[in-house]
Design a protein around this motif. Sequence first.
Motif, PDB file in Angstrom:
ATOM      1  N   THR A 193       4.067 -12.346  -6.625  1.00  0.00           N
ATOM      2  CA  THR A 193       3.240 -13.113  -6.157  1.00  0.00           C
ATOM      3  C   THR A 193       2.693 -14.120  -6.986  1.00  0.00           C
ATOM      4  OG1 THR A 193       2.279 -11.266  -4.717  1.00  0.00           O
ATOM      5  CG2 THR A 193       0.739 -13.308  -4.773  1.00  0.00           C
ATOM      6  N   THR A 234       0.535  -7.747   0.953  1.00  0.00           N
ATOM      7  CA  THR A 234       0.255  -8.876   0.295  1.00  0.00           C
ATOM      8  C   THR A 234      -1.095  -9.259  -0.089  1.00  0.00           C
ATOM      9  OG1 THR A 234       1.960  -9.746   1.977  1.00  0.00           O
ATOM     10  CG2 THR A 234       0.016 -11.373   1.492  1.00  0.00           C
ATOM     11  N   SER A 237       3.242  -4.451   5.262  1.00  0.00           N
ATOM     12  CA  SER A 237       3.611  -5.612   4.558  1.00  0.00           C
ATOM     13  C   SER A 237       2.513  -6.407   4.412  1.00  0.00           C
ATOM     14  CB  SER A 237       4.910  -6.439   5.275  1.00  0.00           C
ATOM     15  OG  SER A 237       5.151  -7.635   4.754  1.00  0.00           O
ATOM     16  N   ARG A 269      -1.763  -7.614  -3.607  1.00  0.00           N
ATOM     17  CA  ARG A 269      -1.085  -8.461  -4.571  1.00  0.00           C
ATOM     18  C   ARG A 269      -1.994  -9.775  -4.783  1.00  0.00           C
ATOM     19  NH1 ARG A 269       3.639  -6.921  -2.059  1.00  0.00           N
ATOM     20  NH2 ARG A 269       4.080  -8.707  -1.007  1.00  0.00           N
ATOM     21  N   THR A 314      -3.059 -15.726   4.049  1.00  0.00           N
ATOM     22  CA  THR A 314      -2.264 -14.743   5.054  1.00  0.00           C
ATOM     23  C   THR A 314      -2.468 -14.952   6.349  1.00  0.00           C
ATOM     24  OG1 THR A 314      -4.481 -13.106   4.942  1.00  0.00           O
ATOM     25  CG2 THR A 314      -2.546 -13.066   3.306  1.00  0.00           C
TER      26      THR A 314
END
Length: 227
Positions: A209, A156, A152, A159, A174
């Motif tokens: 995103t 992220t 995951s 993207r 993040t």
Amino acid sequence: TFGEEIHEGQIVFHAASASEPPGKRISEIKTVAIHLTFHDRNDINILSEEGTSALRKHKVIRMANEALDQGGLLTQEDLAVLLCTSRRTIRRDIKELKQQGIEVPTRGTLQDIGPGVSHKTKIVKMWLEGYEYTDIERKTGHSGVSVQRYLSGFSTVVRFCSRGYSLQEIRELTDMSDRLVQEYLDLYETFKDRPESQIRFQQILSESTPSKKSQLSWNKRPGVMNS
């Protein structure tokens, strides 16, 4: 961290903080509460097919890395207590795993491991090479929860990168380290044009995103704290 939610098969354990320098007395060491996967869905298969020693080593790898992911470090004594065995057995397991190229991060060994590629990146690389979740769990000793979390995080980063975010912006959005973001970006560059990885990246990029403009505009709105 794993957050407040505790998953099936997990326990709460207090481990030494990874920020604590070596040489301090146990009574002076700051501890952190972490979630450790004591039992995973794949454990019964490992036990029946490979035996108790193999299962114990899988748990050593899994728990040590889960602790590190949450800002803690287990000692060999911690692992011995958790797995109902002796410190000597744990020390032997760690030595045998190292001979197989698998480093186990404990309070006594982490400084000797050095700044190699993180276990998260190695797991993501396996997924990009076509391994399925269950294969990765079996080969690395990591729990399904951890594998899903690493993938995951990688997704992220990919993207955000595909939409023009810089490394610094991705790190802030993040809350990952510069090193991990860079490792994920390097993986993306290595695998993005490989035919065998196209389905994986299609899955990643099909999820939405926010665009760079809208995300940065949101961060600059009054009352919104920038990372």
